[in-house]
Scaffold this motif. Structure first.
Motif, PDB file in Angstrom:
ATOM      1  N   ALA A 141      -0.323 -13.180  25.206  1.00 41.30           N
ATOM      2  CA  ALA A 141       0.058 -11.769  25.351  1.00 41.30           C
ATOM      3  C   ALA A 141      -0.192 -11.285  26.774  1.00 41.30           C
ATOM      4  O   ALA A 141       0.607 -10.524  27.340  1.00 41.30           O
ATOM      5  N   ALA A 142      -1.300 -11.728  27.380  1.00 36.10           N
ATOM      6  CA  ALA A 142      -1.567 -11.366  28.772  1.00 36.10           C
ATOM      7  C   ALA A 142      -0.507 -11.946  29.703  1.00 36.10           C
ATOM      8  O   ALA A 142      -0.105 -11.309  30.687  1.00 36.10           O
ATOM      9  N   HIS A 143      -0.047 -13.157  29.399  1.00 37.95           N
ATOM     10  CA  HIS A 143       1.013 -13.765  30.210  1.00 37.95           C
ATOM     11  C   HIS A 143       2.312 -12.974  30.081  1.00 37.95           C
ATOM     12  O   HIS A 143       3.016 -12.747  31.074  1.00 37.95           O
ATOM     13  N   VAL A 144       2.640 -12.546  28.855  1.00 38.50           N
ATOM     14  CA  VAL A 144       3.834 -11.718  28.645  1.00 38.50           C
ATOM     15  C   VAL A 144       3.710 -10.421  29.437  1.00 38.50           C
ATOM     16  O   VAL A 144       4.673  -9.956  30.065  1.00 38.50           O
ATOM     17  N   ARG A 154       5.440  -4.323  28.405  1.00 44.07           N
ATOM     18  CA  ARG A 154       4.089  -4.426  28.960  1.00 44.07           C
ATOM     19  C   ARG A 154       3.087  -3.634  28.124  1.00 44.07           C
ATOM     20  O   ARG A 154       1.978  -4.105  27.835  1.00 44.07           O
ATOM     21  N   GLU A 155       3.463  -2.432  27.724  1.00 44.24           N
ATOM     22  CA  GLU A 155       2.568  -1.606  26.924  1.00 44.24           C
ATOM     23  C   GLU A 155       2.311  -2.215  25.559  1.00 44.24           C
ATOM     24  O   GLU A 155       1.179  -2.156  25.044  1.00 44.24           O
ATOM     25  N   LYS A 156       3.329  -2.810  24.957  1.00 42.51           N
ATOM     26  CA  LYS A 156       3.129  -3.455  23.653  1.00 42.51           C
ATOM     27  C   LYS A 156       2.178  -4.637  23.769  1.00 42.51           C
ATOM     28  O   LYS A 156       1.314  -4.835  22.902  1.00 42.51           O
ATOM     29  N   ALA A 157       2.311  -5.411  24.833  1.00 42.05           N
ATOM     30  CA  ALA A 157       1.420  -6.559  25.027  1.00 42.05           C
ATOM     31  C   ALA A 157      -0.025  -6.094  25.236  1.00 42.05           C
ATOM     32  O   ALA A 157      -0.961  -6.684  24.675  1.00 42.05           O
ATOM     33  N   ILE A 158      -0.212  -5.023  26.013  1.00 43.38           N
ATOM     34  CA  ILE A 158      -1.562  -4.501  26.233  1.00 43.38           C
ATOM     35  C   ILE A 158      -2.147  -3.968  24.932  1.00 43.38           C
ATOM     36  O   ILE A 158      -3.333  -4.198  24.622  1.00 43.38           O
ATOM     37  N   ARG A 159      -1.332  -3.263  24.138  1.00 41.98           N
ATOM     38  CA  ARG A 159      -1.824  -2.744  22.858  1.00 41.98           C
ATOM     39  C   ARG A 159      -2.227  -3.884  21.930  1.00 41.98           C
ATOM     40  O   ARG A 159      -3.227  -3.789  21.205  1.00 41.98           O
ATOM     41  N   LEU A 359     -12.167 -10.914  29.137  1.00 42.35           N
ATOM     42  CA  LEU A 359     -11.580 -10.133  30.228  1.00 42.35           C
ATOM     43  C   LEU A 359     -11.586 -10.910  31.545  1.00 42.35           C
ATOM     44  O   LEU A 359     -10.616 -10.853  32.311  1.00 42.35           O
ATOM     45  N   ARG A 360     -12.665 -11.639  31.815  1.00 32.82           N
ATOM     46  CA  ARG A 360     -12.704 -12.433  33.041  1.00 32.82           C
ATOM     47  C   ARG A 360     -11.700 -13.580  33.003  1.00 32.82           C
ATOM     48  O   ARG A 360     -11.097 -13.921  34.037  1.00 32.82           O
ATOM     49  N   MET A 364      -8.775 -14.135  35.735  1.00 33.84           N
ATOM     50  CA  MET A 364      -8.608 -15.373  36.504  1.00 33.84           C
ATOM     51  C   MET A 364      -7.222 -15.976  36.354  1.00 33.84           C
ATOM     52  O   MET A 364      -6.666 -16.525  37.305  1.00 33.84           O
ATOM     53  N   ASN A 365      -6.659 -15.887  35.158  1.00 36.47           N
ATOM     54  CA  ASN A 365      -5.404 -16.567  34.886  1.00 36.47           C
ATOM     55  C   ASN A 365      -4.171 -15.681  35.031  1.00 36.47           C
ATOM     56  O   ASN A 365      -3.110 -16.180  35.420  1.00 36.47           O
ATOM     57  N   MET A 366      -4.298 -14.409  34.716  1.00 39.38           N
ATOM     58  CA  MET A 366      -3.130 -13.518  34.720  1.00 39.38           C
ATOM     59  C   MET A 366      -3.209 -12.397  35.737  1.00 39.38           C
ATOM     60  O   MET A 366      -2.269 -11.628  35.883  1.00 39.38           O
ATOM     61  N   GLY A 367      -4.343 -12.277  36.429  1.00 36.86           N
ATOM     62  CA  GLY A 367      -4.436 -11.269  37.473  1.00 36.86           C
ATOM     63  C   GLY A 367      -5.334 -10.109  37.096  1.00 36.86           C
ATOM     64  O   GLY A 367      -5.579  -9.815  35.918  1.00 36.86           O
ATOM     65  N   GLU A 368      -5.837  -9.434  38.131  1.00 37.62           N
ATOM     66  CA  GLU A 368      -6.742  -8.310  37.942  1.00 37.62           C
ATOM     67  C   GLU A 368      -6.066  -7.116  37.280  1.00 37.62           C
ATOM     68  O   GLU A 368      -6.706  -6.352  36.565  1.00 37.62           O
ATOM     69  N   VAL A 369      -4.759  -6.973  37.503  1.00 43.26           N
ATOM     70  CA  VAL A 369      -4.063  -5.806  36.962  1.00 43.26           C
ATOM     71  C   VAL A 369      -4.019  -5.860  35.441  1.00 43.26           C
ATOM     72  O   VAL A 369      -4.325  -4.868  34.752  1.00 43.26           O
ATOM     73  N   VAL A 370      -3.664  -7.013  34.884  1.00 36.40           N
ATOM     74  CA  VAL A 370      -3.599  -7.156  33.425  1.00 36.40           C
ATOM     75  C   VAL A 370      -4.986  -6.974  32.815  1.00 36.40           C
ATOM     76  O   VAL A 370      -5.154  -6.290  31.800  1.00 36.40           O
TER      77      VAL A 370
END
Length: 412
Positions: A141-144, A154-159, A359-360, A364-370
């Motif tokens: 989901a973080a990759h999506v 993006r919002e659905k993946a974060i939710r 979260l870490r 590391m894998n998908m970026g600080e923003v995600v």
């Protein structure tokens, strides 16, 4: 057969898991690729090229020469320095110490090392699948989210990430009370290697244990390689470097000799003829460089994994650093004003070590923003009243279970 072809055609892509960090992937992904490629190179040289070529007496026919090459390849040869005299009798016990007997098995040795390097990764996935949170799904989901072109996706993946983590963080808790339970909570809060699913440090404990296993496997690989090759030096790579510094040629190496001696018997009618021939092991041109590189590669893995373990251990044990990490991420997304005490409770009592670990990994894998968006979602979802209500419900459930258990005992 038709079903098999359909299933093969339906596979659109080969999916790689990203449920660990880059150092782990050096051990279980890059190492496996390197070892398999080396095994393929050596196998190609053995079965396509000419791995050994023996210098035979003049009376030997071409069939005799072919037979001598084959016999010397499948049997063991031995190494003598050029100034040593070739023995006229059979190989003595003293000379058997210099027998070169590994080169036929070099591809299998490398394949075995590749399998051994992949075992810790499988153990980690076995453990995290039983943690109560589907870590692979969270990372997918973080990759999506990181690749999404539309805000809605993006919002659905974060939710999804927030809801999945929230259920895990609230459900994996110890609702029993008592002096021993409080002591266990205190120990789990102080030491990340003691606890379990109900104390919020199961994932990080399993992850650090697997990282230590990566170091153990790399050290065992070095030891096994020296046993397989019959190397008498404990630090083979350092021995090679020392020889190069001293200006000694690799052609004089007793473990990867280019020229060896081979003895065999030829039966002609009632007589048995004993021969000693000199053979050129061209395969050792590849074996020496490959195994030297593999030795240094495993030493590099031991060093970098050990440093990585210390880094993860410090992050997990040092709670002020965890709280500071959360504060920086929330500040970057301009979240509402936060009181230090509430932020500390959010980190230590809600996220705990497993939440911070997830979260870490996302960071590391998908970026600080995600990772920051997921953390903001968890912060907005965090409600102390909701947490107290869940704990009360859990205690009531435990009390009902205790009463029902007592009633069953009385009936029996």
């Amino acid at each position: 057969m038709e079903r098999l072809l359909k299933s093969v055609l339906n596979v659109r892509e080969f999916k790689l898991h990203v449920d660990d960090d880059h150092v782990d992937r050096l051990s279980h992904r890059v190492t496996v690729i390197i070892l398999v490629c080396f095994a393929f190179i050596i196998s190609t040289k053995q079965f396509v090229g000419v791995p050994i070529s023996c210098w035979c007496p003049a009376q030997f026919t071409p069939s005799h020469r072919e037979y001598a090459d084959t016999v010397c390849w499948v049997s063991n040869t031995y190494y003598l320095l050029t100034d040593e005299e070739i023995p006229k009798e059979r190989l003595s016990t003293e000379k058997k110490k210099q027998v070169v007997c590994y080169y036929q098995w070099a591809p299998l040795i490398l394949i075995f090392q590749a399998i051994l390097s992949f075992i810790p990764c499988q153990i980690w996935r076995f453990l995290n699948q039983r943690s109560g949170v589907n870590l692979c799904t969270v990372m997918d989901a973080a990759h999506v989210c990181s690749e999404a072109s539309y805000l809605e996706v993006r919002e659905k993946a974060i939710r999804y990430i927030v809801n999945h983590m929230d259920r895990y963080l609230l459900s994996q808790r110890e609702f029993r009370t008592g002096c021993m339970i409080r002591i266990k909570h205190f120990i789990a809060k102080v030491c990340c290697l003691v606890g379990g699913r109900l104390y919020g440090n199961y994932l990080i404990t399993a992850y650090l244990s697997v990282k230590i296993l990566y170091i153990v496997v790399a050290v065992v690989q070095l030891m096994l390689m020296e046993v397989f090759l019959g190397i008498e030096h404990c630090w083979y790579g350092a021995y090679v470097v020392d020889k190069l510094i001293k200006g000694q040629k690799w052609e004089q190496s007793e473990r990867f000799p280019r020229v060896t001696l081979c003895e065999f018997e030829l039966r002609q009618q009632a007589r048995v003829h004993y021969h000693i021939v000199q053979c050129a092991l061209t395969i050792n041109l590849f074996n020496e460089k490959i195994f030297v590189f593999v030795w240094f590669w495993f030493v590099f893995l031991v060093i970098i994994t050990f440093i990585n373990v210390l880094k993860w251990l410090f992050r997990s044990l040092y709670w002020p650093g965890q709280v500071q990490y959360v504060r920086r991420r929330l500040r970057a997304f301009d979240v509402a004003q936060r009181e230090p005490s509430v932020l500390a409770k959010f980190t230590e009592n809600y996220l705990r070590r497993d939440g911070m670990f997830i979260l870490r990994l996302i960071s590391m894998n998908m970026g600080e923003v995600v990772a920051g968006e997921a953390l903001c979602g968890l912060w907005n979802n965090y409600n102390p009243d909701k947490r107290l209500m869940v704990e009360k419900h859990g205690r009531r459930h435990m009390e009902r279970m205790r009463i029902n258990g007592a009633k069953k005992v009385e009936l029996v």
